[in-house]
Scaffold this motif. Structure first.
Motif, mmCIF file in Angstrom:
data_model
loop_
_atom_site.group_PDB
_atom_site.id
_atom_site.type_symbol
_atom_site.label_atom_id
_atom_site.label_comp_id
_atom_site.label_asym_id
_atom_site.label_seq_id
_atom_site.Cartn_x
_atom_site.Cartn_y
_atom_site.Cartn_z
ATOM 1 N N SER A 47 0.892 -1.224 0.021
ATOM 2 C CA SER A 47 -0.040 -0.089 0.143
ATOM 3 C C SER A 47 0.893 1.179 -0.126
ATOM 4 O O SER A 47 0.303 2.380 -0.414
ATOM 5 C CB SER A 47 -0.868 0.105 1.130
ATOM 6 O OG SER A 47 -0.307 -0.074 2.488
ATOM 7 N N HIS A 97 -0.995 1.431 13.524
ATOM 8 C CA HIS A 97 -1.089 0.931 12.309
ATOM 9 C C HIS A 97 -1.939 -0.403 12.213
ATOM 10 O O HIS A 97 -1.634 -1.369 12.870
ATOM 11 C CB HIS A 97 -0.215 1.037 11.314
ATOM 12 C CG HIS A 97 0.753 2.272 11.173
ATOM 13 N ND1 HIS A 97 0.356 2.972 9.854
ATOM 14 C CD2 HIS A 97 1.382 2.797 12.096
ATOM 15 C CE1 HIS A 97 1.276 3.995 10.107
ATOM 16 N NE2 HIS A 97 1.707 3.942 11.336
ATOM 17 N N GLN A 121 -2.271 0.661 7.320
ATOM 18 C CA GLN A 121 -3.076 2.004 7.290
ATOM 19 C C GLN A 121 -3.098 2.424 8.807
ATOM 20 O O GLN A 121 -3.419 1.618 9.766
ATOM 21 C CB GLN A 121 -4.656 1.655 6.970
ATOM 22 C CG GLN A 121 -5.325 2.982 7.017
ATOM 23 C CD GLN A 121 -6.946 2.821 6.537
ATOM 24 O OE1 GLN A 121 -7.050 1.663 5.792
ATOM 25 N NE2 GLN A 121 -7.696 3.708 6.784
#
Length: 124
Positions: A47, A97, A121
């Motif tokens: 990502s 995260h 994320q």
């Protein structure tokens, strides 16, 4: 500083899932991923970086990994020629995260990795 790795109560590791967990930890900079485990044409989609294509490119990307302060593994799932590891990690200076690593092998014997997909994320 050594990374502290914990498992939540629901993430009891089954023997067949241990290898998948070790691969995921190596992707986060904890431990090593033997180069021979990667298929020559393996890919690693992340990502936060461009897709790494090929064993040598993935090995070089792993060398640049900085291990987090702590990792909590919430779930490890394996089925056939795939596995996933998910949970939370804490990085110095950037907080907690959520993470998920998907590992796909070339065959159901799970000897060689064909594809890695990693998501991270920031929580909150």
């Amino acid at each position: 500083m050594q990374t502290q790795v914990r498992r939540s109560a629901k993430a009891a590791i089954a023997p067949e899932s241990e290898a998948v967990e070790q691969i995921a930890l190596a992707l986060m900079g904890v431990g090593t991923l033997p180069e021979a485990r990667l298929a020559e044409t393996a890919t690693w989609d992340r990502s936060d970086a461009p897709c790494a294509v090929g064993r040598d490119v993935i090995v070089a990307a792993l060398a640049d990994n900085e291990a987090p302060v702590s990792i909590t593994i919430d779930q490890v799932v394996t089925h056939g020629k795939a596995g996933t590891v998910s949970g939370r990690l804490t990085r110095d200076g950037s907080g907690t995260h959520l993470f998920c690593h998907i590992i796909r092998f070339t065959t159901a014997q799970c000897r060689n990795i064909a594809q890695l997909v990693s998501f991270e994320q920031r929580e909150g």
